[in-house]
Design a protein around this motif. Structure first.
Motif, PDB file in Angstrom:
ATOM      1  N   LEU A 164      25.302 -56.065  37.193  1.00 18.70           N
ATOM      2  CA  LEU A 164      25.961 -57.367  37.336  1.00 18.70           C
ATOM      3  C   LEU A 164      25.062 -58.373  38.052  1.00 18.70           C
ATOM      4  CD1 LEU A 164      29.608 -56.195  38.083  1.00 18.70           C
ATOM      5  CD2 LEU A 164      28.511 -56.693  35.891  1.00 18.70           C
ATOM      6  N   LEU A 165      24.344 -57.938  39.077  1.00 18.22           N
ATOM      7  CA  LEU A 165      23.374 -58.828  39.738  1.00 18.22           C
ATOM      8  C   LEU A 165      22.287 -59.233  38.739  1.00 18.22           C
ATOM      9  CD1 LEU A 165      22.152 -60.276  42.181  1.00 18.22           C
ATOM     10  CD2 LEU A 165      20.976 -58.124  42.744  1.00 18.22           C
ATOM     11  N   THR A 166      21.868 -58.299  37.927  1.00 18.50           N
ATOM     12  CA  THR A 166      20.860 -58.586  36.915  1.00 18.50           C
ATOM     13  C   THR A 166      21.343 -59.665  35.959  1.00 18.50           C
ATOM     14  OG1 THR A 166      19.970 -56.356  37.080  1.00 18.50           O
ATOM     15  CG2 THR A 166      19.459 -57.580  35.067  1.00 18.50           C
ATOM     16  N   SER A 167      22.596 -59.564  35.523  1.00 17.77           N
ATOM     17  CA  SER A 167      23.135 -60.572  34.601  1.00 17.77           C
ATOM     18  C   SER A 167      23.214 -61.942  35.278  1.00 17.77           C
ATOM     19  CB  SER A 167      24.496 -60.158  34.055  1.00 17.77           C
ATOM     20  OG  SER A 167      25.487 -60.163  35.059  1.00 17.77           O
ATOM     21  N   ARG A 168      23.523 -61.966  36.569  1.00 19.45           N
ATOM     22  CA  ARG A 168      23.576 -63.245  37.285  1.00 19.45           C
ATOM     23  C   ARG A 168      22.174 -63.866  37.398  1.00 19.45           C
ATOM     24  NH1 ARG A 168      27.849 -60.602  39.967  1.00 19.45           N
ATOM     25  NH2 ARG A 168      26.581 -59.814  41.678  1.00 19.45           N
ATOM     26  N   ALA A 202      14.978 -67.989  40.451  1.00 20.41           N
ATOM     27  CA  ALA A 202      16.323 -67.450  40.212  1.00 20.41           C
ATOM     28  C   ALA A 202      16.623 -66.272  41.133  1.00 20.41           C
ATOM     29  CB  ALA A 202      16.487 -67.045  38.745  1.00 20.41           C
ATOM     30  N   ILE A 203      15.636 -65.428  41.361  1.00 19.89           N
ATOM     31  CA  ILE A 203      15.822 -64.303  42.289  1.00 19.89           C
ATOM     32  C   ILE A 203      16.056 -64.839  43.693  1.00 19.89           C
ATOM     33  CG2 ILE A 203      14.657 -62.333  43.375  1.00 19.89           C
ATOM     34  CD1 ILE A 203      13.278 -61.894  40.581  1.00 19.89           C
ATOM     35  N   ASN A 204      15.264 -65.823  44.108  1.00 19.78           N
ATOM     36  CA  ASN A 204      15.432 -66.433  45.433  1.00 19.78           C
ATOM     37  C   ASN A 204      16.824 -67.034  45.605  1.00 19.78           C
ATOM     38  OD1 ASN A 204      13.033 -66.402  47.277  1.00 19.78           O
ATOM     39  ND2 ASN A 204      12.033 -66.999  45.385  1.00 19.78           N
ATOM     40  N   ALA A 205      17.368 -67.596  44.539  1.00 20.89           N
ATOM     41  CA  ALA A 205      18.674 -68.247  44.617  1.00 20.89           C
ATOM     42  C   ALA A 205      19.843 -67.268  44.493  1.00 20.89           C
ATOM     43  CB  ALA A 205      18.786 -69.295  43.504  1.00 20.89           C
ATOM     44  N   THR A 206      19.599 -66.054  44.031  1.00 15.03           N
ATOM     45  CA  THR A 206      20.682 -65.129  43.718  1.00 15.03           C
ATOM     46  C   THR A 206      20.768 -63.932  44.662  1.00 15.03           C
ATOM     47  OG1 THR A 206      20.361 -65.747  41.394  1.00 15.03           O
ATOM     48  CG2 THR A 206      21.743 -63.846  41.812  1.00 15.03           C
ATOM     49  N   VAL A 207      19.633 -63.410  45.073  1.00 15.51           N
ATOM     50  CA  VAL A 207      19.599 -62.203  45.907  1.00 15.51           C
ATOM     51  C   VAL A 207      19.840 -62.582  47.363  1.00 15.51           C
ATOM     52  CG1 VAL A 207      18.087 -60.339  46.730  1.00 15.51           C
ATOM     53  CG2 VAL A 207      18.067 -60.992  44.304  1.00 15.51           C
ATOM     54  N   PRO A 208      20.674 -61.819  48.085  1.00 16.32           N
ATOM     55  CA  PRO A 208      20.879 -62.098  49.519  1.00 16.32           C
ATOM     56  C   PRO A 208      19.553 -62.100  50.284  1.00 16.32           C
ATOM     57  CG  PRO A 208      22.452 -60.447  48.736  1.00 16.32           C
ATOM     58  CD  PRO A 208      21.467 -60.676  47.622  1.00 16.32           C
ATOM     59  N   SER A 209      19.426 -63.005  51.233  1.00 17.21           N
ATOM     60  CA  SER A 209      18.153 -63.204  51.930  1.00 17.21           C
ATOM     61  C   SER A 209      17.642 -61.942  52.619  1.00 17.21           C
ATOM     62  CB  SER A 209      18.273 -64.345  52.945  1.00 17.21           C
ATOM     63  OG  SER A 209      19.272 -64.059  53.890  1.00 17.21           O
ATOM     64  N   LYS A 210      18.521 -61.101  53.137  1.00 17.10           N
ATOM     65  CA  LYS A 210      18.069 -59.893  53.838  1.00 17.10           C
ATOM     66  C   LYS A 210      17.418 -58.882  52.885  1.00 17.10           C
ATOM     67  CE  LYS A 210      22.489 -57.504  53.646  1.00 17.10           C
ATOM     68  NZ  LYS A 210      23.553 -56.870  54.365  1.00 17.10           N
ATOM     69  N   LEU A 211      17.656 -59.024  51.580  1.00 14.27           N
ATOM     70  CA  LEU A 211      17.083 -58.115  50.586  1.00 14.27           C
ATOM     71  C   LEU A 211      16.030 -58.786  49.716  1.00 14.27           C
ATOM     72  CD1 LEU A 211      20.444 -56.474  49.445  1.00 14.27           C
ATOM     73  CD2 LEU A 211      18.749 -55.524  51.032  1.00 14.27           C
ATOM     74  N   LEU A 212      15.721 -60.028  50.016  1.00 11.07           N
ATOM     75  CA  LEU A 212      14.858 -60.818  49.150  1.00 11.07           C
ATOM     76  C   LEU A 212      13.434 -60.271  49.069  1.00 11.07           C
ATOM     77  CD1 LEU A 212      14.810 -63.196  47.274  1.00 11.07           C
ATOM     78  CD2 LEU A 212      14.348 -64.671  49.229  1.00 11.07           C
ATOM     79  N   ASP A 213      12.813 -59.955  50.191  1.00 10.77           N
ATOM     80  CA  ASP A 213      11.420 -59.500  50.180  1.00 10.77           C
ATOM     81  C   ASP A 213      11.232 -58.252  49.326  1.00 10.77           C
ATOM     82  OD1 ASP A 213      10.626 -61.584  51.778  1.00 10.77           O
ATOM     83  OD2 ASP A 213      10.622 -60.419  53.638  1.00 10.77           O
ATOM     84  N   VAL A 214      12.097 -57.256  49.490  1.00 12.23           N
ATOM     85  CA  VAL A 214      11.959 -56.012  48.725  1.00 12.23           C
ATOM     86  C   VAL A 214      12.195 -56.265  47.238  1.00 12.23           C
ATOM     87  CG1 VAL A 214      14.350 -55.183  48.986  1.00 12.23           C
ATOM     88  CG2 VAL A 214      12.494 -53.554  48.711  1.00 12.23           C
TER      89      VAL A 214
END
Length: 190
Positions: free
Chosen positions: A17-21, A167-179
């Motif tokens: 679901l995150l992938t689709s977003r 899009a990843i920067n805008a969608t993924v929670p910041s605490k998990l962004l680097d990984v």
């Protein structure tokens, strides 16, 4: 421009679901009309999860019929095989070679099919298999396997890499962004 149809298939908990977003966001930010439809199934119990994403100049329905998917992004081999008939002739399958036992196998009522990737390749499918789980673990978190797969998908579209990263920067929670950025880069670099 014609419509691009992408099916995302996996099991509950793999991040479909995150992938689709992310995919919907990157297509929309790139100026395309986008439709996304999530089919959950028994996702909370490790069951099959399917998401349809279509983008193009004008998209009227997110549903992808059998034989019409341009790309199938499979998070697990058995799910790849299960939805193979949705891939159009000349379409591409990108598959995480991970195996997740379905409930009948867990309960001892069946066995996990062997050599699934080989069986798919024997059908003449444009198949790209990778160990996305390993890439995600090397990036720092096994749960980022979905974003490693997005990296491979991104390389197979006309959408620039920078827009995928936005899009990843805008969608993924910041605490998990680097990984997740590291996992994306690992998939993109294959």
């Amino acid at each position: 421009m014609s419509t691009t149809s992408i099916m995302i298939v996996g099991v509950g908990g793999q991040g479909t679901l995150l992938t689709s977003r992310i995919l919907g966001r990157v297509a929309q930010d790139s100026g395309y009309d986008v439709k996304v439809s999530e089919v959950h199934g028994m996702s909370q119990r490790g069951g099959s999860v399917v998401t349809y994403v279509k983008y193009g100049e004008s998209v009227f329905s997110p549903i992808i019929d059998k034989g019409c998917a341009d790309i199938i992004l499979a998070f697990e081999e058995l799910e790849a095989y299960r939805y193979l008939e949705y891939l159009k002739p000349g379409g591409k399958m990108i598959c995480n070679t991970q195996n997740i036992n379905p409930m009948p196998v867990i309960l001892g009522m069946g066995t996990y099919p062997q050599n699934i990737s080989d069986k798919i390749k024997e059908k003449g499918i444009d198949f790209f298999g990778l160990n996305a789980l390993r890439l995600a673990q090397e990036a720092g978190n096994a749960k980022a396997a979905n974003v490693a797969l997005i990296g491979v998908l991104a390389k197979n579209t006309a959408i620039p890499k920078s827009e995928w990263l936005d899009a990843i920067n805008a969608t993924v929670p910041s605490k998990l962004l680097d990984v997740n950025i590291r996992a994306f880069e690992a998939g993109y670099g294959i």
